[in-house]
Design a protein around this motif. Structure first.
Motif, short mmCIF file in Angstrom:
data_model
loop_
_atom_site.label_atom_id
_atom_site.label_comp_id
_atom_site.label_asym_id
_atom_site.label_seq_id
_atom_site.Cartn_x
_atom_site.Cartn_y
_atom_site.Cartn_z
N ALA A 45 29.31 26.86 49.21
CA ALA A 45 28.64 26.74 50.52
C ALA A 45 29.64 26.96 51.65
O ALA A 45 29.33 27.62 52.64
CB ALA A 45 27.96 25.39 50.66
N THR A 54 21.97 26.31 54.70
CA THR A 54 20.67 26.60 55.31
C THR A 54 20.68 27.98 55.94
O THR A 54 21.63 28.36 56.62
CB THR A 54 20.33 25.55 56.39
OG1 THR A 54 20.31 24.27 55.76
CG2 THR A 54 18.99 25.82 57.03
N ASP A 78 26.20 24.01 42.95
CA ASP A 78 25.26 23.00 43.44
C ASP A 78 25.46 22.59 44.90
O ASP A 78 24.85 21.62 45.35
CB ASP A 78 25.25 21.74 42.54
CG ASP A 78 24.58 22.02 41.20
OD1 ASP A 78 23.61 22.80 41.17
OD2 ASP A 78 25.05 21.47 40.18
N THR A 79 26.31 23.30 45.63
CA THR A 79 26.39 23.04 47.07
C THR A 79 25.29 23.85 47.75
O THR A 79 24.78 24.83 47.19
CB THR A 79 27.78 23.41 47.65
OG1 THR A 79 28.05 24.79 47.36
CG2 THR A 79 28.87 22.52 47.05
N THR A 80 24.90 23.42 48.96
CA THR A 80 23.78 24.07 49.64
C THR A 80 24.16 24.51 51.05
O THR A 80 25.09 23.96 51.66
CB THR A 80 22.55 23.12 49.75
OG1 THR A 80 22.93 21.98 50.51
CG2 THR A 80 22.04 22.71 48.38
N THR A 126 16.65 26.75 52.19
CA THR A 126 17.82 26.06 51.65
C THR A 126 18.28 26.83 50.42
O THR A 126 17.52 27.02 49.47
CB THR A 126 17.46 24.60 51.25
OG1 THR A 126 17.00 23.93 52.42
CG2 THR A 126 18.69 23.88 50.70
N VAL A 127 19.53 27.29 50.48
CA VAL A 127 20.13 28.05 49.38
C VAL A 127 21.04 27.10 48.60
O VAL A 127 21.90 26.44 49.18
CB VAL A 127 20.95 29.24 49.92
CG1 VAL A 127 21.67 29.96 48.78
CG2 VAL A 127 20.06 30.20 50.68
N THR A 128 20.82 27.05 47.28
CA THR A 128 21.70 26.27 46.40
C THR A 128 22.56 27.27 45.62
O THR A 128 22.03 28.19 44.99
CB THR A 128 20.89 25.38 45.43
OG1 THR A 128 20.04 24.53 46.19
CG2 THR A 128 21.82 24.55 44.56
#
Length: 186
Positions: free
Chosen positions: A12, A78, A74-76, A68-70
């Protein structure tokens, strides 16, 4: 001696500022693949992309929201201001994009036709949708030039009501009256 340690950047942190929104264009009632709302980044895998704005395809319109992009770790992050453009499965042509399976029906006036109401009508349909009699513009015939009227408006057109799977033009034409029809038993 002091040892320096560097924290590894998360996906991210690395890629979040590279995320760009893309418009998604669908039909009313379609399921949305939200991954299509984010431009791909070379060599980066998105674990998931979800709508953070609870948008639906229940009605036509343009709906702006956030995704929301993962990432794989596993971090996100926007993606802001992503447009979901929802088109009616049949309607008069509007500016802008349509889904890939859109087809057009243009209505044109041919021989013996004074006017169409509305004039210059263009319908855009999802391929496989149907034209109904009510979709056709009203025909005004050049009766002053001895063209004859028909019982049903749709009978003037060379494209009849039914399923449409390709772009086409529906042309309205009228026929001249015969001498017998014009003069009758004189």
């Amino acid at each position: 001696t002091a040892t320096a340690t560097a924290e590894k950047q998360t996906d991210a942190e690395k890629y979040g500022d590279q995320l760009k929104a893309k418009d998604i264009v669908v039909w009313v009632g379609d399921t949305v693949d939200w991954t299509k709302g984010v431009e791909a980044i070379q060599g980066v895998t998105f674990k998931s992309v979800v709508d953070a704005s609870n948008r639906t395809t229940d009605a036509k319109g343009t709906f702006t929201g956030n995704l929301t992009v993962t990432f794989a770790d596993d971090t996100t992050a926007t993606v802001k201001n992503q447009n979901l453009i929802v088109r009616a499965k049949k309607g008069e042509k509007e500016e802008g994009e349509y889904p890939a399976d859109a087809v057009e029906v243009k209505f044109a006036k041919g021989t013996g036709v004074e006017s169409l109401d509305p004039a210059n009508k263009v319908l855009v349909l999802k391929s496989g949708e149907s034209l109904e009699e009510a979709d056709y513009p009203t025909v005004t015939v050049k009766t002053a030039e001895d063209y004859k009227e028909k019982a049903k408006n749709v009978d003037y057109y060379d494209v009849k009501p039914g399923v449409v799977t390709k772009t086409q033009t529906a042309t309205a034409t009228a026929e001249k009256q015969t001498d017998a029809e014009k003069y009758g038993d004189q």
